[in-house]
Design an enzyme around this catalytic site. Structure first.
Site, short mmCIF file in Angstrom:
data_model
loop_
_atom_site.label_atom_id
_atom_site.label_comp_id
_atom_site.label_asym_id
_atom_site.label_seq_id
_atom_site.Cartn_x
_atom_site.Cartn_y
_atom_site.Cartn_z
N LYS A 202 16.10 6.63 6.63
CA LYS A 202 17.28 5.89 6.20
C LYS A 202 18.49 6.75 5.87
O LYS A 202 18.38 7.73 5.14
CB LYS A 202 16.92 5.10 4.95
CG LYS A 202 15.90 4.01 5.14
CD LYS A 202 15.80 3.28 3.83
CE LYS A 202 14.67 2.29 3.79
NZ LYS A 202 14.32 2.07 2.37
N GLY A 352 8.46 16.06 -0.68
CA GLY A 352 8.08 14.83 0.01
C GLY A 352 7.62 15.09 1.43
O GLY A 352 6.85 16.01 1.68
#
Ligand code: 3PG
Ligand code: MG
Length: 395
Positions: A202, A352
């Site tokens: 995103k 992440g």
């Protein structure tokens, strides 16, 4: 903004209350699947116990909601794992500020460690509650923040506890010191060219990072599904690719602001369904046919990005170039990872997904720094300051 470190405080015979981020992934049987966050906290832990301090560790794990399933968020597996990594005794308290914690803290000997149960089992933690913080604060003579992954939070153990310990030493640990040195200091004063590589699904997750880095970087490479929203902004055809239609205007603004600093893919590896053995083709960027979706950057883009990376003196990478967990759509991410590993730049990998990718590909030893923070590393790349760090003692 150099902060006083744990090594600079005399800890012998004192109790150090250390906030760590032991929020590690567990499988269904409560087994730790990646203990990197525990390993990365070892230098601070050892600094205290080797110098004869008493160490109380506090952390959260997951996001327990008090729905009766708290057991799966227990920190006990992390205490066990830590006990196997160090020679000092590691005790575990089955509460945070209750009777068990108090009794075990009281009988803790110099050079020993006590891990408290998940601080988020207490509703006061995420509310930053002062009464809860005061109980934790009363347990320590010294406060140390070594919880980089949680530094963007203002939970009680991160902010209200050190506030309540004003007048006592309040310092950073090795891990937080190292993360700040790379994610903040290096970026503020980068060797050039400075190339940022941003990927992931995103645009909305990375807007503030792009916005901040436009002013600092020489080039910003964009890959991942994010690139399709930029492609739409340029009037391209994206087929069935994952896009954020409501972010097209924003992508246009970022492109206008960045001039030619933003480097978009020139080709796309697409598939006709979300699976590794779908039909595949490589098309020029912006020419993805209907019924097809982009899953990775194409080979020309990968080479173009690798060339840019090869000439960089500083590289920051956050987010994969494609669906790297589904070969062959890992090729773009692999090529970029290889280029980062081969370059002699100062290379910083955000936490992440990118940390997972670099680890999975076996390159983590060939980069300068792999962050232990996901949200925290993004916040730092956005140029944010952390209250949890700001309030600590200056060196
Ligand atoms: C993380 O893994 O993102 C940190 O441990 C912070 O956890 P949180 O996002 O639940 O606050
Ligand atoms: Mg998070």
């Amino acid at each position: 903004m150099a902060k006083k470190t744990i090594d600079a405080v005399d800890v012998a015979g004192k109790t150090v209350l250390m906030r760590v981020d032991f929020n590690v992934p567990l499988d269904d049987h409560q087994a730790i699947t990646d203990d990197r966050r525990i390993r990365m906290a070892l230098p601070s832990i050892e600094s205290v116990i080797k110098r004869g301090g008493k160490l109380i560790l506090m952390s959260h794990l997951g996001r327990p909601a008090g729905k009766g399933d708290d057991a799966k968020y227990s920190l006990e597996p992390t205490a066990e794992r830590l006990g196997k990594m160090i020679s000092a005794p590691v005790h575990f308290a089955n509460d945070t500020v209750g009777d068990d914690a108090h009794a075990k803290a009281k009988s803790l000997k110099n050079g020993e460690v006590l891990v408290l149960e998940n601080v988020r089992f207490n509703p006061g933690e995420q509310k930053g509650d002062a009464a809860f913080a005061a109980k934790l604060a009363a347990m320590g003579d010294i406060y140390c923040n070594d919880a980089f992954g949680t530094c963007h939070r203002t939970d009680a153990s991160m902010v209200a506890v050190p506030e309540a310990m004003k007048g006592k030493p309040r310092v950073v640990g090795h891990l937080v010191g190292r993360e700040i040195a790379y994610l903040s200091d290096t970026i503020a004063n980068p060797g050039r060219p400075f190339v940022a590589i941003l990927g992931g699904a995103k645009v909305s997750d990375k807007i503030k990072v792009i916005d901040n880095l436009i002013g600092i970087c020489d080039s910003i490479i964009i890959g991942g599904a994010m690139a399709y929203t930029f492609s739409l902004a340029q009037g391209g055809k994206v087929g069935g690719s994952l896009v954020e239609k409501d972010k097209v205007g924003l992508a246009k603004e970022l492109l206008a602001k960045a001039g030619d600093k933003i480097k978009l893919p020139v080709d796309t590896h697409c598939g006709d369904s979300f699976s590794g053995d779908c039909n595949k083709q490589i098309v020029p960027a912006g020419e993805i046919p209907d019924g097809w979706e982009g899953f990775d950057i194409g080979p020309k883009s990968a080479e173009m990005f690798a060339d840019l990376i090869a000439s960089a003196k500083t590289v920051v990478w956050n987010g994969p170039m494609g669906v790297f967990e589904m070969p062959p759509f890992d090729a773009g991410t692999k090529r970029v990872a290889q280029a980062v590993a081969d370059s002699d730049s100062v290379s910083i990998i955000g936490g992440g997904d990118s940390a997972a990718a670099i680890e999975q590909l076996g390159f983590s030893d060939q980069v300068s720094h792999v962050s232990t923070g996901g949200g925290a590393s993004l916040s730092m790349l956005e140029g944010q300051k952390f209250a949890a760090v700001e309030l600590l003692d200056e060196a």
